[in-house]
Design a protein around this motif. Structure first.
Motif, PDB file in Angstrom:
ATOM      1  N   GLY A 231      42.391  23.836  25.011  1.00  0.00           N
ATOM      2  CA  GLY A 231      43.745  24.359  24.897  1.00  0.00           C
ATOM      3  C   GLY A 231      43.826  25.857  24.720  1.00  0.00           C
ATOM      4  O   GLY A 231      44.875  26.465  24.935  1.00  0.00           O
ATOM      5  N   HIS A 232      42.725  26.493  24.334  1.00  0.00           N
ATOM      6  CA  HIS A 232      42.724  27.933  24.068  1.00  0.00           C
ATOM      7  C   HIS A 232      43.056  28.743  25.326  1.00  0.00           C
ATOM      8  O   HIS A 232      43.883  29.658  25.292  1.00  0.00           O
ATOM      9  N   CYS A 233      42.434  28.387  26.427  1.00  0.00           N
ATOM     10  CA  CYS A 233      42.605  29.148  27.667  1.00  0.00           C
ATOM     11  C   CYS A 233      44.071  29.138  28.117  1.00  0.00           C
ATOM     12  O   CYS A 233      44.619  30.182  28.501  1.00  0.00           O
ATOM     13  N   SER A 234      44.703  27.982  28.065  1.00  0.00           N
ATOM     14  CA  SER A 234      46.097  27.870  28.497  1.00  0.00           C
ATOM     15  C   SER A 234      47.016  28.749  27.655  1.00  0.00           C
ATOM     16  O   SER A 234      47.916  29.422  28.178  1.00  0.00           O
ATOM     17  N   LEU A 235      46.776  28.785  26.337  1.00  0.00           N
ATOM     18  CA  LEU A 235      47.594  29.614  25.459  1.00  0.00           C
ATOM     19  C   LEU A 235      47.390  31.103  25.742  1.00  0.00           C
ATOM     20  O   LEU A 235      48.349  31.891  25.724  1.00  0.00           O
ATOM     21  N   MET A 236      46.155  31.507  26.010  1.00  0.00           N
ATOM     22  CA  MET A 236      45.895  32.913  26.305  1.00  0.00           C
ATOM     23  C   MET A 236      46.522  33.321  27.635  1.00  0.00           C
ATOM     24  O   MET A 236      47.065  34.428  27.767  1.00  0.00           O
ATOM     25  N   ARG A 237      46.473  32.444  28.615  1.00  0.00           N
ATOM     26  CA  ARG A 237      47.138  32.743  29.896  1.00  0.00           C
ATOM     27  C   ARG A 237      48.638  32.901  29.695  1.00  0.00           C
ATOM     28  O   ARG A 237      49.276  33.763  30.307  1.00  0.00           O
TER      29      ARG A 237
END
Length: 352
Positions: A231-237
């Motif tokens: 889930g980290h990548c989606s939030l950073m995007r």
């Protein structure tokens, strides 16, 4: 090599100085005096002032920069002018390219990218690659994470927020289908299972250092990805691109620092996979370690701090010992893993 400067007395720099002072005469440099006493001399001053930098380097043999990526180049230029060795932890591709150009006629070593990724992971990957007659794939993964995550992001900024944001925004160099190319960071997401725990990994900039150049024409696939909780990548995007915060770096660095302060219990995962042929047999070699906080001289050090500090300190030792060149540019993948591990600071990685 007897006298050296360590610039930046933050989480990593203070430990770098403490490790190196056991062998060298160390002087630490920072804009303000450290909050705790350190076992070496401290000079207070602003290294963004050229005259101050040049005066610092007089009589020194080497400088280790533990500053954010955007402050490294002037320090490297001062080291070049002074003819002394230079080491740093940068993941920034542009900074490394400029330092490499200076290294063509430098009197001392120019060795950027001496941290974890780029740095130790490249040393590990190249060591595995030496075991093959012919290579097919090299895939490198590193994650510095809170051991007990909370919140949707599952992260804490135990490392420089400026460096993290920089590697999330800039494109990443890879070799794909035998072709050297650039791909967007925060893409190429994959799932990884480490000892029953699910993680995600995605492309980020700078982790390979100079490896694409070194292995071009020898592999079908070469890539580096950062490990995070799902889930980290989606939030950073979402933050960088939907909220357009990529154009306001200082703001997002401030937001992330205040929202996700460092934790004391962290873990660093280092995972490398190399596939290829040994004679006529297709085989696979793997390297996996989970590094946790340690006690050094009675003080608690986070995993990200000691792994990064011990990495760069080991390279400094190897130059001093003569097991690495004493001038020019040093590629991390040219460093032999056994030599690295046999330094006094490389021993920390062997004890895990």
């Amino acid at each position: 090599m007897k006298k050296l400067l360590v610039i930046g007395m933050g989480k990593v720099g203070s430990l770098v100085g403490s490790l190196l002072q056991k062998r060298f005469e160390v002087t630490g440099v920072d804009k303000s005096a450290p909050a705790v006493a350190l076992p070496f001399r401290i000079v207070v001053g602003d290294v963004t002032h050229t005259d101050f930098l040049d005066s610092l380097f007089a009589g020194q043999d080497a400088v280790v920069s533990c500053m954010p990526y955007n402050l490294n180049l002037p320090i490297a230029q001062a080291a070049y002018r002074s003819g002394i060795h230079y080491f740093d932890l940068t993941e920034d591709v542009g900074t490394t390219a400029a330092i490499r150009e200076m290294a063509k006629d430098s009197k001392g070593v120019m060795a950027p990218q001496c941290g974890l990724a780029p740095g130790f992971i490249g040393i590990v990957g190249a060591d595995l690659a030496k075991k093959f007659t012919r290579l097919r794939d090299i895939e490198l993964r590193v994650g510095a994470l809170p051991r007990y995550p909370n919140g949707l992001m599952g992260y804490s900024f135990t490392w420089s927020p400026a460096g993290v944001v920089n590697e999330y925004i800039n494109d990443a160099e890879v070799i794909h289908n035998g072709t050297r190319k650039m791909v967007p960071s925060l893409e190429g997401i994959e799932m990884i299972n480490i000892e029953g725990q699910e993680f995600e990994a995605f492309s980020t900039s700078g982790g390979l250092g100079t490896m694409c150049e070194t292995f071009e024409g020898r592999v079908d696939t070469l890539n580096y990805k950062t490990i995070r909780y799902p889930g980290h990548c989606s939030l950073m995007r979402f933050m960088l691109y939907e909220l357009i915060l990529k154009e306001k770096r200082e703001l997002i660095e401030q937001i992330l620092t205040e929202a996700k302060p460092p934790v004391q219990q962290d873990v660093v995962y280092v995972y490398a996979v190399v596939e290829g042929w040994k004679d006529d047999h297709l085989e696979r070699e793997e390297f996996y370690r989970a590094y946790h906080p340690v006690q050094i001289d009675g003080q608690h050090w986070r995993a990200i701090s000691w792994t990064t500090a011990a990495s760069i300190a080991s390279v400094v030792e190897m130059v001093a010992d003569g097991s690495l060149p004493d001038s020019g540019f040093i590629k991390q993948e040219d460093i032999r893993l056994n030599n690295f591990l046999n330094t006094s600071n490389g021993q920390f990685f062997k004890e895990v």
